[in-house]
Design a protein around this motif. Structure first.
Motif, short mmCIF file in Angstrom:
data_model
loop_
_atom_site.label_atom_id
_atom_site.label_comp_id
_atom_site.label_asym_id
_atom_site.label_seq_id
_atom_site.Cartn_x
_atom_site.Cartn_y
_atom_site.Cartn_z
N GLU A 1 -5.63 -19.19 -12.54
CA GLU A 1 -5.70 -17.74 -12.37
C GLU A 1 -5.53 -17.43 -10.89
OE1 GLU A 1 -8.62 -14.03 -13.64
OE2 GLU A 1 -9.22 -16.08 -14.07
N VAL A 2 -4.87 -16.31 -10.60
CA VAL A 2 -4.64 -15.95 -9.20
C VAL A 2 -4.82 -14.45 -9.02
CG1 VAL A 2 -2.14 -15.66 -9.48
CG2 VAL A 2 -3.06 -16.25 -7.24
N ILE A 3 -5.28 -14.08 -7.83
CA ILE A 3 -5.39 -12.68 -7.44
C ILE A 3 -4.41 -12.44 -6.30
CG2 ILE A 3 -6.88 -10.87 -6.49
CD1 ILE A 3 -9.27 -12.46 -7.62
N VAL A 4 -3.54 -11.45 -6.47
CA VAL A 4 -2.60 -11.07 -5.42
C VAL A 4 -2.94 -9.65 -5.00
CG1 VAL A 4 -0.19 -10.70 -4.81
CG2 VAL A 4 -0.78 -12.54 -6.38
N ILE A 5 -3.20 -9.48 -3.71
CA ILE A 5 -3.52 -8.16 -3.16
C ILE A 5 -2.43 -7.83 -2.17
CG2 ILE A 5 -5.20 -6.78 -1.89
CD1 ILE A 5 -7.32 -8.86 -2.82
N GLY A 6 -1.73 -6.71 -2.37
CA GLY A 6 -0.61 -6.41 -1.49
C GLY A 6 -0.58 -4.99 -0.99
N ASP A 7 -0.04 -4.87 0.23
CA ASP A 7 0.17 -3.54 0.80
C ASP A 7 1.66 -3.22 0.87
OD1 ASP A 7 0.86 -5.27 2.84
OD2 ASP A 7 -0.14 -4.13 4.41
N PHE B 1 -3.23 -6.33 -7.28
CA PHE B 1 -3.76 -5.07 -6.81
C PHE B 1 -2.91 -4.56 -5.66
CE2 PHE B 1 -7.15 -7.67 -8.49
CZ PHE B 1 -7.80 -6.81 -9.35
N TYR B 2 -2.58 -3.30 -5.70
CA TYR B 2 -1.82 -2.72 -4.59
C TYR B 2 -2.78 -1.88 -3.75
CZ TYR B 2 -1.77 1.51 -7.47
OH TYR B 2 -2.13 2.59 -8.22
N LEU B 3 -2.51 -1.84 -2.45
CA LEU B 3 -3.39 -1.12 -1.54
C LEU B 3 -2.84 0.23 -1.11
CD1 LEU B 3 -4.44 -4.12 0.74
CD2 LEU B 3 -5.64 -3.17 -1.24
N LYS C 1 2.88 0.21 -5.44
CA LYS C 1 2.41 0.30 -6.82
C LYS C 1 3.40 -0.28 -7.84
CE LYS C 1 0.62 3.55 -10.24
NZ LYS C 1 0.23 4.93 -10.50
N ALA C 2 4.66 0.04 -7.72
CA ALA C 2 5.65 -0.40 -8.71
C ALA C 2 5.76 -1.93 -8.77
CB ALA C 2 7.00 0.20 -8.41
N ALA C 3 5.51 -2.59 -7.66
CA ALA C 3 5.63 -4.05 -7.61
C ALA C 3 4.39 -4.77 -8.16
CB ALA C 3 5.88 -4.52 -6.18
#
Length: 118
Positions: free
Chosen positions: A56-62, A108-110, A115-117
């Protein structure tokens, strides 16, 4: 992004299963080396694909991930030969590998333009 020096191109927490440790690590990082409206998300996804024990992975992006063309263009700015990033990774390829493995991806997008990605 690819304008960062090698030690800062990929900042990650290491593999965590304790949310407190992850939260503590998150409080130590901040965004840097942005280059356009997209980022080198493919580097993080490639790292995950290199370890078969990750489930499992969490990706947080801006920002959204680089396109294939952007990855190729941005990589030309620095000589990555002899580094951990010598071989190009592409987001669509890395995502397909994760899907094939059945790995759970939490993203999660910041900011709204990412958001679209995510």
């Amino acid at each position: 992004n690819y304008n960062a020096p090698e030690p800062e191109l990929l900042l990650y927490s290491g593999w965590q299963n304790d949310p407190t440790s992850l939260d503590k690590w998150l409080s130590t990082v901040s965004p840097d080396y942005g280059w356009g409206i997209r980022e080198a998300v493919e580097i993080a996804l490639h790292l995950v694909n290199e370890d078969e024990n990750v489930n499992e992975v969490i990706v947080i992006g801006d920002a959204a991930p680089n396109t294939r063309q952007e990855t190729d263009e941005k990589r030309k700015m620095i000589n990555w030969s002899g580094t951990a990033f010598e071989t190009a990774a592409y987001c669509d390829d890395e995502l397909q590998k994760l899907k094939t493995r059945g790995l759970k991806i939490n993203s999660f997008y910041l900011v709204d333009h990412a958001k679209a990605a995510f």
